[in-house]
Scaffold this active site. Structure first.
Site, PDB file in Angstrom:
ATOM      1  NE  ARG A 164      -3.947 -44.667 -24.607  1.00 41.33           N
ATOM      2  CZ  ARG A 164      -3.655 -44.345 -23.358  1.00 41.33           C
ATOM      3  NH1 ARG A 164      -2.888 -45.126 -22.638  1.00 41.33           N
ATOM      4  NH2 ARG A 164      -4.132 -43.236 -22.837  1.00 41.33           N
ATOM      5  NE  ARG A 209      -8.175 -47.120 -14.347  1.00 38.80           N
ATOM      6  CZ  ARG A 209      -7.936 -46.304 -13.315  1.00 38.80           C
ATOM      7  NH1 ARG A 209      -8.534 -46.492 -12.154  1.00 38.80           N
ATOM      8  NH2 ARG A 209      -7.091 -45.307 -13.453  1.00 38.80           N
ATOM      9  NE  ARG A 260     -12.015 -40.958  -7.842  1.00 41.59           N
ATOM     10  CZ  ARG A 260     -11.080 -40.010  -7.774  1.00 41.59           C
ATOM     11  NH1 ARG A 260     -11.413 -38.750  -7.713  1.00 41.59           N
ATOM     12  NH2 ARG A 260      -9.816 -40.337  -7.798  1.00 41.59           N
ATOM     13  CE  LYS A 295       1.161 -42.984 -16.492  1.00 38.70           C
ATOM     14  NZ  LYS A 295       0.521 -43.240 -17.774  1.00 38.70           N
ATOM     15  NE  ARG A 308      -7.376 -42.431  -5.789  1.00 40.32           N
ATOM     16  CZ  ARG A 308      -6.850 -42.115  -6.970  1.00 40.32           C
ATOM     17  NH1 ARG A 308      -5.709 -41.465  -7.028  1.00 40.32           N
ATOM     18  NH2 ARG A 308      -7.467 -42.454  -8.059  1.00 40.32           N
TER      19      ARG A 308
END
Ligand SMILES: [Zn+2]
Length: 225
Positions: A91, A175, A164, A16, A130
């Protein structure tokens, strides 16, 4: 109404931020990231920032009304003359209602809601793969799409690469659950109001950008007619 007023929706890892930067440049929009806006107002000690800080200091959520006041104040400024791109808000349906009412009161309205769709498995593939350099967090790799020459070692400085906590698969899945719970009602909400534009977020970045830009250009044209 000739300005382009947009909301950007999409899961974490959908890219995004990249698309927001480009759309903002294409149409000279004011990019309002509510998280950044809130932090800036608190840091500057503005009237609204002080109100927000009272809640934050007590460990409470900043009420919708305060956030909406910040947004309406921001979009009344001259740099929002061509429109805005709202990221991170609303939200909830209640927030969407309140935002719609505040915009109507300000004599404006939303033009469209841009939804970047990426499957959960693809998000997990992107984020869980990642790896970040322990010395410099700007040195980012991906085990599949952009691997370092030596596994686990940064090409640029030889430091160790780590995953991470935020990028651990379990965390990413959690999430995503939160994202779906929050966003699904909003998708229906804006679909019912004929404002939702869906884009395949798995498309290559440039291709996706061209599609979003073309669609928004025609939204902008139709508004002018
Ligand atoms: Zn490095």
């Amino acid at each position: 109404m000739s300005e382009l007023n947009l909301i950007l929706l999409g899961p974490p890892g959908a890219g995004k931020g990249t698309q927001a930067e480009r759309i903002k440049a294409d149409f000279s929009l004011l990019h309002i990231s509510t998280g950044d806006m809130l932090r800036a107002q608190v840091a500057e000690g503005t009237q609204l920032g002080k109100r927000a800080k009272e809640y934050m200091d007590r460990g409470e959520l900043v009420p919708d009304g305060v956030i909406i006041d910040m947004i309406t104040e921001r979009i009344a400024s001259p740099d929002a003359g061509d429109g805005f791109l709202l990221d991170g808000f609303p939200r909830t349906e209640a927030q969407a209602d309140a935002l719609g009412a505040a915009l109507a009161e300000a004599g404006t309205a939303l033009s469209a809601v841009v939804l970047m769709e990426v499957s959960d498995d693809e998000v997990v593939r992107r984020l869980a793969g990642r790896r970040v350099c322990v010395k410099n967090s700007a040195h980012i790799y991906h085990v599949e799409f952009d691997p370092p020459k030596r596994e686990g070692v940064c090409d640029q400085d030889g430091a160790r690469l780590i995953q991470r906590d935020d990028d651990q698969e379990d965390t990413v899945r959690r999430r995503l659950e939160v994202y779906h719970e929050q966003t699904a009602p909003l998708i229906d909400y804006y679909e019912e109001r004929d404002l939702l534009l869906r884009f395949d977020g798995v498309a290559p970045v440039d291709q996706l950008h061209v599609r979003i830009r073309a669609t928004l250009a025609s939204v902008s044209m139709q508004q002018r007619m």
